[in-house]
Design an enzyme around this catalytic site. Structure first.
Site, PDB file in Angstrom:
ATOM      1  N   LYS A  71       0.964  -1.414   0.010  1.00  0.00           N
ATOM      2  CA  LYS A  71       0.143  -0.246   0.052  1.00  0.00           C
ATOM      3  C   LYS A  71       0.915   1.216  -0.019  1.00  0.00           C
ATOM      4  CE  LYS A  71      -4.129   1.886   2.620  1.00  0.00           C
ATOM      5  NZ  LYS A  71      -4.873   1.579   3.434  1.00  0.00           N
ATOM      6  N   SER A 146      -9.625   1.417   2.488  1.00  0.00           N
ATOM      7  CA  SER A 146      -8.829   2.136   1.544  1.00  0.00           C
ATOM      8  C   SER A 146      -7.746   1.452   1.001  1.00  0.00           C
ATOM      9  CB  SER A 146      -8.390   3.145   2.463  1.00  0.00           C
ATOM     10  OG  SER A 146      -7.399   2.777   3.437  1.00  0.00           O
ATOM     11  N   SER A 170     -10.115  -0.778   6.529  1.00  0.00           N
ATOM     12  CA  SER A 170      -9.404  -0.481   5.410  1.00  0.00           C
ATOM     13  C   SER A 170      -8.836  -2.042   4.725  1.00  0.00           C
ATOM     14  CB  SER A 170      -8.232   0.427   5.209  1.00  0.00           C
ATOM     15  OG  SER A 170      -9.169   1.631   5.106  1.00  0.00           O
TER      16      SER A 170
HETATM   17  N1  GLN Z   1     -13.015   3.975   6.041  1.00  0.00           N
HETATM   18  C1  GLN Z   1     -12.477   4.489   7.351  1.00  0.00           C
HETATM   19  C2  GLN Z   1     -11.949   5.666   7.177  1.00  0.00           C
HETATM   20  O1  GLN Z   1     -12.269   6.428   6.245  1.00  0.00           O
HETATM   21  C3  GLN Z   1     -11.035   3.543   7.417  1.00  0.00           C
HETATM   22  C4  GLN Z   1     -10.129   3.665   6.846  1.00  0.00           C
HETATM   23  C5  GLN Z   1      -8.861   2.888   7.218  1.00  0.00           C
HETATM   24  O2  GLN Z   1      -8.827   2.065   7.986  1.00  0.00           O
HETATM   25  N2  GLN Z   1      -7.865   3.403   6.793  1.00  0.00           N
HETATM   26  O3  GLN Z   1     -11.227   6.466   7.989  1.00  0.00           O
END
Ligand code: GLN
Length: 457
Positions: A71, A146, A170
């Site tokens: 990532k 994400s 994510s």
């Molecule tokens: N969707 C969540 C957010 O937008 C989690 C994001 C993540 O786990 N990096 O914060």
């Protein structure tokens, strides 16, 4: 199957360089439409040749020749860590994150940097400044986020393993939508040194793979304490991949609270039916556990994330790491910076941040209590199916709600993993398994059992 690939690499029947070359070919042909990667590692084949030499001499590590997608919020020396943002468009990492040095020391190959939601803020993969990722397992739908590129790269067969980060879901959310395995380790299990943080009190790095064995193997390599992350814990790391999954007579929890909150009832039914199948095939008991405060999870999570993200982004002021973030970021990132600034103001402190911290504590207590009654908890990963790519959901609350079932694991620090158990309307659906903090051994064994059971149906 990753286990047989490991064997082929070890015996020399498959050269690491051939493994990497095959992926690069496939990516060059297929990634234009999917957009899983932001950058490929030009040195990957050379790295693989060096591993081949070590394999011939019988001194290669546990990940010898396996190709990793990373990532883009994890520092890999010499590659860009853009966080899929214009802000860090020209930022080349000058050092390896702890997890990357672990992977390299076990002879894994970094094949490229994966696309993601900008600064890991998102659930859909659509907020990357460099364009969205598509879902190879469900064409036309978002891949989830994400860690969108990481999950999609695994699903497309562009790498053996991918690394993602999980602050509120994510890793697990895109694993579910792309039909792959994803594990969010317990808070403190994996060092975050070299991760560009979203929210330091919640972030964890973890693996995604097409099977449980591969995720477990990667997890055992990246786990452990580093002196650069004070939160990482000095606890023994079992060989998760070597565990013989002999799961029987467990106490499996299902929570009516998740059922109540599951907007798409079909998802909950799939999970509950699978839990019954699991229980009868392993002789495990099924019990209802109360997690009465999980509906506070989303409201508690965002104030914490806004404030910590605001604070973390103060270093992106243009002097060292590229552009000033407020002038170069996308809408969601800006929303969080401005929101975080407001909540950080002294007069708002007690009103939002402290209350969110209190709710976090209550949810953690909820899980502690539940784990006195059951060994693991089965739940859906998301309350709804993913939306269509390009549907342009304008209301952030709708997007935030995707993580209602994943955030509780981050708030409580427990470990959780996702494994595919079917499809609804053609879209993969992942079962989420929660296990107590630092019981990744149990989590992996249960995920492996679920994988085998799903394969047998
Ligand atoms: N969707 C969540 C957010 O937008 C989690 C994001 C993540 O786990 N990096 O914060």
């Amino acid at each position: 199957m990753l286990k047989s690939k490991v064997r082929l690499l070890r015996s020399g029947e498959l050269a690491a360089a051939d493994n990497v070359n095959a992926f690069i070919d496939k990516i060059r042909k297929g990634d234009k439409s999917l957009h899983c990667f932001l950058d490929l590692n030009e040195g990957a084949v050379r790295d693989a040749e060096a591993v081949d030499a070590k394999l011939r001499e019988g001194r290669a590590g546990r990940l010898a020749g396996l190709a990793f997608a990373v990532k883009s919020n994890i520092n890999v020396r010499g590659l860009r860590a853009t966080c899929a943002s214009r802000t860090l468009e020209d930022y080349y990492a000058s050092f390896d994150a702890y997890v990357i040095s672990r992977i390299k020391s076990e002879d894994g190959i970094i094949i490229g940097m994966a696309n993601m939601d900008e600064f890991a803020c998102g659930v859909s993969g659509e907020s990357s400044a460099f364009g969205p990722t598509a879902n190879p397992a469900a064409p036309g739908f978002i891949p989830g986020g994400s860690s969108s590129g990481s999950a999609a790269a695994v699903a497309a067969g562009f790498c053996d393993v991918a690394l993602g980060s999980d602050t509120g879901g994510s890793i697990r959310n895109p694993a579910s939508h792309c039909g792959v395995v994803g594990i969010k380790p317990s808070y403190g299990r994996v060092s975050r040194f070299g991760l560009i943080d979203l929210s330091m009190s919640l972030d964890q790095i973890g693996p995604l793979c097409s099977d449980v064995f591969g995720a477990a193997l990667a997890l055992e390599v990246i786990s452990g304490q580093s002196r650069y992350d004070g939160v990482s814990v000095d606890a023994a790391v079992p060989s998760y991949s070597g565990l013989q999954p002999s799961v029987s007579k467990l106490r499996v929890g299902l929570s009516p609270d998740f059922e109540r909150l599951c907007t798409d009832g079909r998802i909950y039914r799939l999970v509950a039916d699978f839990a019954r199948m699991f229980s009868s095939s392993t002789g495990s008991g099924l019990a209802d556990v109360s997690l009465g405060y999980v509906d506070l999870a989303v409201q508690a999570y965002y104030p914490l994330v806004y404030v910590e993200f605001f604070s973390g982004t103060r270093r992106f002021d243009g002097t060292k790491y590229g552009r000033r973030i407020e002038e170069s970021c996308g809408e969601e990132v800006l929303r969080r910076i401005l929101g975080g600034r407001e909540i950080s103001k002294a007069e708002y402190h007690g009103a939002y941040y402290r209350k969110a911290l209190a709710a976090k504590g209550i949810i953690a207590d909820d899980f502690r209590r539940a784990f006195r009654e059951v060994d693991v908890i089965f739940a859906p990963t998301t309350p709804v199916l993913p939306h269509r790519l390009g549907a342009r959901i304008a209301d952030p609350k709708v997007l935030y709600a995707y993580d209602a079932f994943t955030i509780p694991a981050n708030l409580s620090g427990v470990c959780a993993g996702v494994v595919n158990i079917g499809r609804i309307d053609g879209v993969p659906v992942g079962l989420q398994v929660f296990a107590p903090a630092f019981r990744e051994d149990l989590l992996v064994a249960v995920l492996a059992e679920c994988e085998a059971l799903y394969g047998k149906r």
